[in-house]
Design a protein around this motif. Sequence first.
Motif, PDB file in Angstrom:
ATOM      1  N   ARG A   1      11.372  -4.971  45.732  1.00 51.99           N
ATOM      2  CA  ARG A   1      11.533  -5.491  43.965  1.00 51.99           C
ATOM      3  C   ARG A   1      10.943  -4.989  42.948  1.00 51.99           C
ATOM      4  O   ARG A   1      11.115  -4.882  41.452  1.00 51.99           O
ATOM      5  N   TRP A   2       9.149  -5.382  43.224  1.00 50.29           N
ATOM      6  CA  TRP A   2       8.547  -5.079  42.551  1.00 50.29           C
ATOM      7  C   TRP A   2       8.222  -4.140  42.240  1.00 50.29           C
ATOM      8  O   TRP A   2       8.154  -3.266  40.938  1.00 50.29           O
ATOM      9  N   GLN A   3       8.290  -3.086  42.892  1.00 47.64           N
ATOM     10  CA  GLN A   3       8.497  -0.761  42.411  1.00 47.64           C
ATOM     11  C   GLN A   3       9.888  -0.791  41.639  1.00 47.64           C
ATOM     12  O   GLN A   3       9.427  -0.528  40.151  1.00 47.64           O
ATOM     13  N   ARG A   4      10.727  -1.665  41.437  1.00 49.62           N
ATOM     14  CA  ARG A   4      12.046  -1.726  40.823  1.00 49.62           C
ATOM     15  C   ARG A   4      12.023  -2.089  39.155  1.00 49.62           C
ATOM     16  O   ARG A   4      12.426  -1.273  38.569  1.00 49.62           O
ATOM     17  N   ALA A   5      10.780  -3.130  39.791  1.00 42.03           N
ATOM     18  CA  ALA A   5      10.696  -3.799  38.756  1.00 42.03           C
ATOM     19  C   ALA A   5       9.729  -3.644  37.810  1.00 42.03           C
ATOM     20  O   ALA A   5       9.482  -3.252  35.965  1.00 42.03           O
ATOM     21  N   LEU A   6       8.292  -2.371  38.012  1.00 38.83           N
ATOM     22  CA  LEU A   6       7.786  -2.235  36.882  1.00 38.83           C
ATOM     23  C   LEU A   6       8.373  -0.279  36.248  1.00 38.83           C
ATOM     24  O   LEU A   6       8.678  -0.560  35.070  1.00 38.83           O
ATOM     25  N   TYR A   7       9.660  -0.159  37.349  1.00 40.73           N
ATOM     26  CA  TYR A   7      10.131   1.150  36.862  1.00 40.73           C
ATOM     27  C   TYR A   7      11.158   0.187  35.750  1.00 40.73           C
ATOM     28  O   TYR A   7      10.872   1.417  34.596  1.00 40.73           O
TER      29      TYR A   7
ATOM     30  N   GLU B   1      11.431  -9.619  25.233  1.00 39.83           N
ATOM     31  CA  GLU B   1      12.015  -9.419  26.629  1.00 39.83           C
ATOM     32  C   GLU B   1      10.610  -8.462  27.318  1.00 39.83           C
ATOM     33  O   GLU B   1      10.976  -8.339  28.645  1.00 39.83           O
ATOM     34  N   LEU B   2      10.072  -8.284  26.943  1.00 40.44           N
ATOM     35  CA  LEU B   2       8.913  -7.671  27.028  1.00 40.44           C
ATOM     36  C   LEU B   2       7.551  -7.774  27.680  1.00 40.44           C
ATOM     37  O   LEU B   2       7.703  -7.861  28.916  1.00 40.44           O
ATOM     38  N   ARG B   3       7.470  -9.902  27.170  1.00 35.06           N
ATOM     39  CA  ARG B   3       6.718 -10.606  28.652  1.00 35.06           C
ATOM     40  C   ARG B   3       7.720 -11.119  29.539  1.00 35.06           C
ATOM     41  O   ARG B   3       7.214 -10.673  30.603  1.00 35.06           O
ATOM     42  N   ARG B   4       8.989 -10.948  29.257  1.00 35.03           N
ATOM     43  CA  ARG B   4       9.986 -11.687  30.462  1.00 35.03           C
ATOM     44  C   ARG B   4       9.974 -10.140  31.384  1.00 35.03           C
ATOM     45  O   ARG B   4       9.680 -10.703  33.160  1.00 35.03           O
ATOM     46  N   SER B   5       9.402  -8.879  31.308  1.00 36.95           N
ATOM     47  CA  SER B   5       9.993  -7.630  32.074  1.00 36.95           C
ATOM     48  C   SER B   5       8.520  -7.841  32.877  1.00 36.95           C
ATOM     49  O   SER B   5       7.899  -7.685  34.377  1.00 36.95           O
ATOM     50  N   GLN B   6       7.722  -8.264  32.380  1.00 32.50           N
ATOM     51  CA  GLN B   6       6.260  -7.851  33.137  1.00 32.50           C
ATOM     52  C   GLN B   6       5.829  -9.314  33.625  1.00 32.50           C
ATOM     53  O   GLN B   6       4.862  -9.693  34.290  1.00 32.50           O
ATOM     54  N   ARG B   7       6.659 -10.076  32.896  1.00 37.12           N
ATOM     55  CA  ARG B   7       6.530 -11.733  34.444  1.00 37.12           C
ATOM     56  C   ARG B   7       7.617 -11.294  35.633  1.00 37.12           C
ATOM     57  O   ARG B   7       7.079 -11.749  36.752  1.00 37.12           O
ATOM     58  N   VAL B   8       8.201 -10.814  35.638  1.00 36.70           N
ATOM     59  CA  VAL B   8       9.281 -10.095  36.524  1.00 36.70           C
ATOM     60  C   VAL B   8       7.977  -9.454  37.653  1.00 36.70           C
ATOM     61  O   VAL B   8       7.892  -9.494  38.641  1.00 36.70           O
TER      62      VAL B   8
ATOM     63  N   SER C   1       4.528  -9.196  37.592  1.00 38.15           N
ATOM     64  CA  SER C   1       3.671  -9.974  38.208  1.00 38.15           C
ATOM     65  C   SER C   1       4.207 -10.978  39.884  1.00 38.15           C
ATOM     66  O   SER C   1       4.079 -11.081  40.330  1.00 38.15           O
ATOM     67  N   GLU C   2       5.863 -12.010  39.450  1.00 37.54           N
ATOM     68  CA  GLU C   2       5.923 -12.569  40.223  1.00 37.54           C
ATOM     69  C   GLU C   2       6.423 -11.895  41.298  1.00 37.54           C
ATOM     70  O   GLU C   2       6.218 -11.580  42.936  1.00 37.54           O
ATOM     71  N   THR C   3       7.057  -9.950  41.454  1.00 40.14           N
ATOM     72  CA  THR C   3       6.890  -9.674  42.506  1.00 40.14           C
ATOM     73  C   THR C   3       6.275  -9.600  42.973  1.00 40.14           C
ATOM     74  O   THR C   3       6.130  -9.211  44.206  1.00 40.14           O
ATOM     75  N   ARG C   4       5.201  -9.188  42.922  1.00 40.17           N
ATOM     76  CA  ARG C   4       3.251  -8.267  42.696  1.00 40.17           C
ATOM     77  C   ARG C   4       2.837  -9.726  43.603  1.00 40.17           C
ATOM     78  O   ARG C   4       2.411  -9.105  44.487  1.00 40.17           O
TER      79      ARG C   4
END
Length: 468
Positions: free
Chosen positions: A52-58, A203-210, A212-215
């Motif tokens: 999940r963390w990898q997918r969020a980063l991609y 949306e950028l901050r939301r994606s960064q939160r995702v 961070s949360e998955t990490r």
Amino acid sequence: MPSHLSADRPAAQPPGRGSVDALISQTRRLKGDVDAVRRDAAGEGTDHPRERWQRALYDLALHQLSDLDEHLAQLRDGPLPTATPEPPAPAQGSLLSRVGSAEWNLLTDEASWSGELYQILGRDPAAPPLTLDELPSLVVDEDRPKLTAMVTACLVDARPIDGEFRIARRGGDVRTVHMMGEPVLDTDGSTASMWAVLRDVSELRRSQRVVSETRDSLHHRQEAARSEHRLAVELQEAVLPPWRGSLRLPHRGPRTLDLASRHLPASAHTMIGGDWYDALELTDGETLLSVGDLTGQGVGVTSNMTMLLGAVRGMAMAGAQPGPLLAWLNQLLDATVQPALGSAVCCRYRPATRTLVWAQAGHPAPLLFRDGTGRVLNAPDGVLLGATSGAVYGQAEETLQVGDLLLLHTDGLVPGHTGSAAANLLLGLAPRLAGNSTAEDCVRTVVEEFGASEREDNACVLVARVMS
């Protein structure tokens, strides 16, 4: 709208169209490369925290490259007119809207906004732009002091603006805006106006939160696994017999066994299984030796080892021979919810005749080392099915000699090898074991050879040397 850095410094000239087109082409190629790598790394799409963390980063990287493409296109095409009735919406899935710009003239109290800024702030393009005094009315209460401090520092101290704040748009939609700006100085050095560029980074901050949360989820899961691993190791060490060095059994009688053992835990990222070893002096002067493992992993299986060792010892003290003991143990564990017997080998050593009686239940046979060579003991007869008592395990006997070395082990002792492959590697230690004077030295030799490697499973080894 021109973006002046200062009155005595000319505005930077926009890059040539061809240069920007080249950057756009490079960005799109990079986006294609990242997307290809993402597809290759997608795997089976499981819900494991690491994936999940990898997918969020991609996803974040691809979104940012898409937005970079849009911003370069805006740079090439120029800003929208100030009065655009219906400014175009950002591309679907975009993290960043088009960049908006504004200038506030402090001498005339006039404001000038680009069409993009109306869209970002959710304002009617037909309405007049807000003055600096009116701008905080769009900002949520908690962030107004931040905006006031940034604007004041820019106008009074000529400091550049670079910060974020949240705005409340019509309908209660709260967005995060990133603002960058500088004062424009007149000829006498005083601030004449302030310019700024703003962009919606919600949306950028939301994606960064995702990300961070998955990490964090992955980190917490790893920490929990490490904690459970440490607890399982501690429990297993507490449950297994406390002796680690030399032990001589039986305490009575002319002949003795020199004993040593070791428990080798699995790597920190692997759950501890239910491997055990045991040695016990029985009331008739014989010695019980056993090793084995329970199915399953973790603290629950480790804690059940107490019941298993108690059952093995109790049946042996009551006179049960190795074959019947394993059969009764299997029945006992089958009657419980957990654990189930994975495999075991059980031995009784009779010092009067130096006879070893042993049985196995799906477990590696003991290894016998004599005069610098080693061999696997011949297996007992196969498992028989009794009419009423279930499985009956066959027994084998072996007459030992003074100086013989008996090695019992669980199947995970040699990392990456099981069965005959593991046995052959252990038998290859025969010349080195022959040079050891005590069982503890022999265990140390085995651990030096096979204990340092990363192991997917924990393991136990027990060594018995015939002393007399």
